[in-house]
Design a protein around this motif. Structure first.
Motif, PDB file in Angstrom:
ATOM      1  N   UNK A  21       0.815  -1.216   0.000  1.00 48.72           N
ATOM      2  CA  UNK A  21       0.000   0.000   0.000  1.00 48.72           C
ATOM      3  C   UNK A  21       0.854   1.273   0.000  1.00 48.72           C
ATOM      4  N   UNK A  22       2.142   1.135   0.244  1.00 55.84           N
ATOM      5  CA  UNK A  22       3.039   2.297   0.202  1.00 55.84           C
ATOM      6  C   UNK A  22       3.456   2.514  -1.245  1.00 55.84           C
ATOM      7  N   UNK A  23       3.149   3.656  -1.828  1.00 57.93           N
ATOM      8  CA  UNK A  23       3.455   3.871  -3.241  1.00 57.93           C
ATOM      9  C   UNK A  23       4.955   3.859  -3.507  1.00 57.93           C
ATOM     10  N   UNK A  24       5.328   3.388  -4.682  1.00 54.91           N
ATOM     11  CA  UNK A  24       6.741   3.345  -5.060  1.00 54.91           C
ATOM     12  C   UNK A  24       7.231   4.672  -5.622  1.00 54.91           C
ATOM     13  N   UNK A  34      11.931  -0.109   7.477  1.00 57.93           N
ATOM     14  CA  UNK A  34      11.116  -1.050   6.716  1.00 57.93           C
ATOM     15  C   UNK A  34      10.809  -0.527   5.317  1.00 57.93           C
ATOM     16  N   UNK A  35      10.485   0.759   5.219  1.00 60.06           N
ATOM     17  CA  UNK A  35      10.197   1.354   3.903  1.00 60.06           C
ATOM     18  C   UNK A  35      11.460   1.387   3.051  1.00 60.06           C
ATOM     19  N   UNK A  36      12.589   1.703   3.675  1.00 63.42           N
ATOM     20  CA  UNK A  36      13.863   1.728   2.945  1.00 63.42           C
ATOM     21  C   UNK A  36      14.183   0.344   2.372  1.00 63.42           C
ATOM     22  N   UNK A  37      14.001  -0.685   3.176  1.00 62.53           N
ATOM     23  CA  UNK A  37      14.365  -2.032   2.752  1.00 62.53           C
ATOM     24  C   UNK A  37      13.390  -2.621   1.743  1.00 62.53           C
ATOM     25  N   UNK A  38      12.099  -2.315   1.894  1.00 62.51           N
ATOM     26  CA  UNK A  38      11.095  -2.989   1.081  1.00 62.51           C
ATOM     27  C   UNK A  38      10.580  -2.156  -0.087  1.00 62.51           C
ATOM     28  N   UNK A  39      10.771  -0.841  -0.011  1.00 58.25           N
ATOM     29  CA  UNK A  39      10.290   0.031  -1.085  1.00 58.25           C
ATOM     30  C   UNK A  39      11.412   0.845  -1.711  1.00 58.25           C
ATOM     31  N   UNK A  40      12.617   0.744  -1.135  1.00 60.81           N
ATOM     32  CA  UNK A  40      13.784   1.497  -1.617  1.00 60.81           C
ATOM     33  C   UNK A  40      13.475   2.990  -1.739  1.00 60.81           C
ATOM     34  N   UNK A  41      12.727   3.490  -0.738  1.00 57.04           N
ATOM     35  CA  UNK A  41      12.405   4.916  -0.723  1.00 57.04           C
ATOM     36  C   UNK A  41      12.794   5.523   0.618  1.00 57.04           C
ATOM     37  N   UNK A  42      13.163   6.791   0.577  1.00 60.30           N
ATOM     38  CA  UNK A  42      13.467   7.523   1.798  1.00 60.30           C
ATOM     39  C   UNK A  42      12.167   8.027   2.403  1.00 60.30           C
ATOM     40  N   UNK A  43      11.879   7.584   3.603  1.00 59.10           N
ATOM     41  CA  UNK A  43      10.672   8.028   4.304  1.00 59.10           C
ATOM     42  C   UNK A  43      11.039   9.202   5.207  1.00 59.10           C
ATOM     43  N   UNK A  44      10.526  10.389   4.880  1.00 58.15           N
ATOM     44  CA  UNK A  44      10.752  11.558   5.721  1.00 58.15           C
ATOM     45  C   UNK A  44       9.798  11.492   6.914  1.00 58.15           C
ATOM     46  N   UNK A  46       7.562  10.712   0.613  1.00 58.68           N
ATOM     47  CA  UNK A  46       6.766   9.971   1.590  1.00 58.68           C
ATOM     48  C   UNK A  46       6.995  10.625   2.943  1.00 58.68           C
ATOM     49  N   UNK A  47       5.924  10.823   3.709  1.00 62.29           N
ATOM     50  CA  UNK A  47       6.049  11.530   4.982  1.00 62.29           C
ATOM     51  C   UNK A  47       5.358  10.751   6.085  1.00 62.29           C
ATOM     52  N   UNK A  48       6.099  10.502   7.170  1.00 61.89           N
ATOM     53  CA  UNK A  48       5.579   9.780   8.326  1.00 61.89           C
ATOM     54  C   UNK A  48       5.215  10.771   9.429  1.00 61.89           C
TER      55      UNK A  48
END
Length: 208
Positions: free
Chosen positions: A62-65, A89-99, A138-140
């Motif tokens: 559900x986390x957009x790429x 988790x987002x870094x490892x599974x989506x290869x995205x930086x989560x701010x 992406x923002x947490x």
């Protein structure tokens, strides 16, 4: 955020070599993100994620790429390792930086604030949230704020009251909301009452 469109014309270049080098240089992040430091910290974060706490993740699809999205989570644990593990988790599974956004009181702890900024954080203001989402990040966010951290063990899975400001923000910017449920953090890093008088000596609103 999409790169600015540049019209190319056949013929002699219109940009001097020195200017071209400046345009090719990496753009500095306005909030202080340091990708190099993030890469150096990732092995330690991955050890905690994979081997120490053995984090289990479901629903990452559900986390957009690509493009902006708002990840909205509950707080679980007296120290914000919950946020660190979501980011990992987002870094490892989506290869995205989560701010992520952090509470204003962290600014009183200069070394912590600097580290958070380098890891991708920003002070929790609407202006900062808007800027990051408009940049396609992406923002947490943790809408419970500090009261969510200070929950007792008996209240570990009860949400504190929170403002729906994140929902208004998502509607205003037309970005998706991805709800995140963190379970188990209270069993590993427990708050012992959230004493405000103890936290005051550290310029914090509460102390585990």
């Amino acid at each position: 955020m999409a790169a600015p469109a540049i019209e190319l014309e056949v013929g002699a270049p219109t940009i001097a070599p020195v200017e071209a080098e400046t345009h090719d240089a990496p753009r500095e992040d306005p909030f202080g993100l340091d990708p190099g430091l993030r890469r150096r910290v990732l092995p330690a974060a991955r050890f905690l994620h994979d081997r120490y706490w053995r984090i289990e993740v479901t629903g990452m699809r559900h986390v957009p790429t690509s493009g902006p999205a708002l990840l909205v989570a509950n707080h679980s644990g007296a120290i914000p390792f919950d946020g660190a593990m979501i980011v990992t988790a987002v870094e490892l599974r989506r290869q995205r930086t989560l701010r992520f956004l952090y509470d204003r009181f962290v600014e009183n702890l200069a070394p912590v604030a600097t580290f958070y900024d380098k890891m991708g954080g920003a002070v929790a203001t609407r202006e900062n949230a808007v800027a990051l989402l408009k940049a396609g990040e992406l923002l947490l966010v943790f809408p419970e704020g500090v009261p969510g951290v200070a929950k007792s063990f008996s209240d570990r899975y009860r949400l504190r009251s929170f403002s729906p400001g994140f929902a208004r923000l998502a509607l205003a910017l037309d970005v998706p909301i991805v709800p995140v449920a963190v379970v188990g953090g209270r069993r590993t890093i427990q708050s012992w009452g959230g004493r405000r008088e103890w936290g005051a000596s550290w310029a914090c609103p509460t102390c585990p």
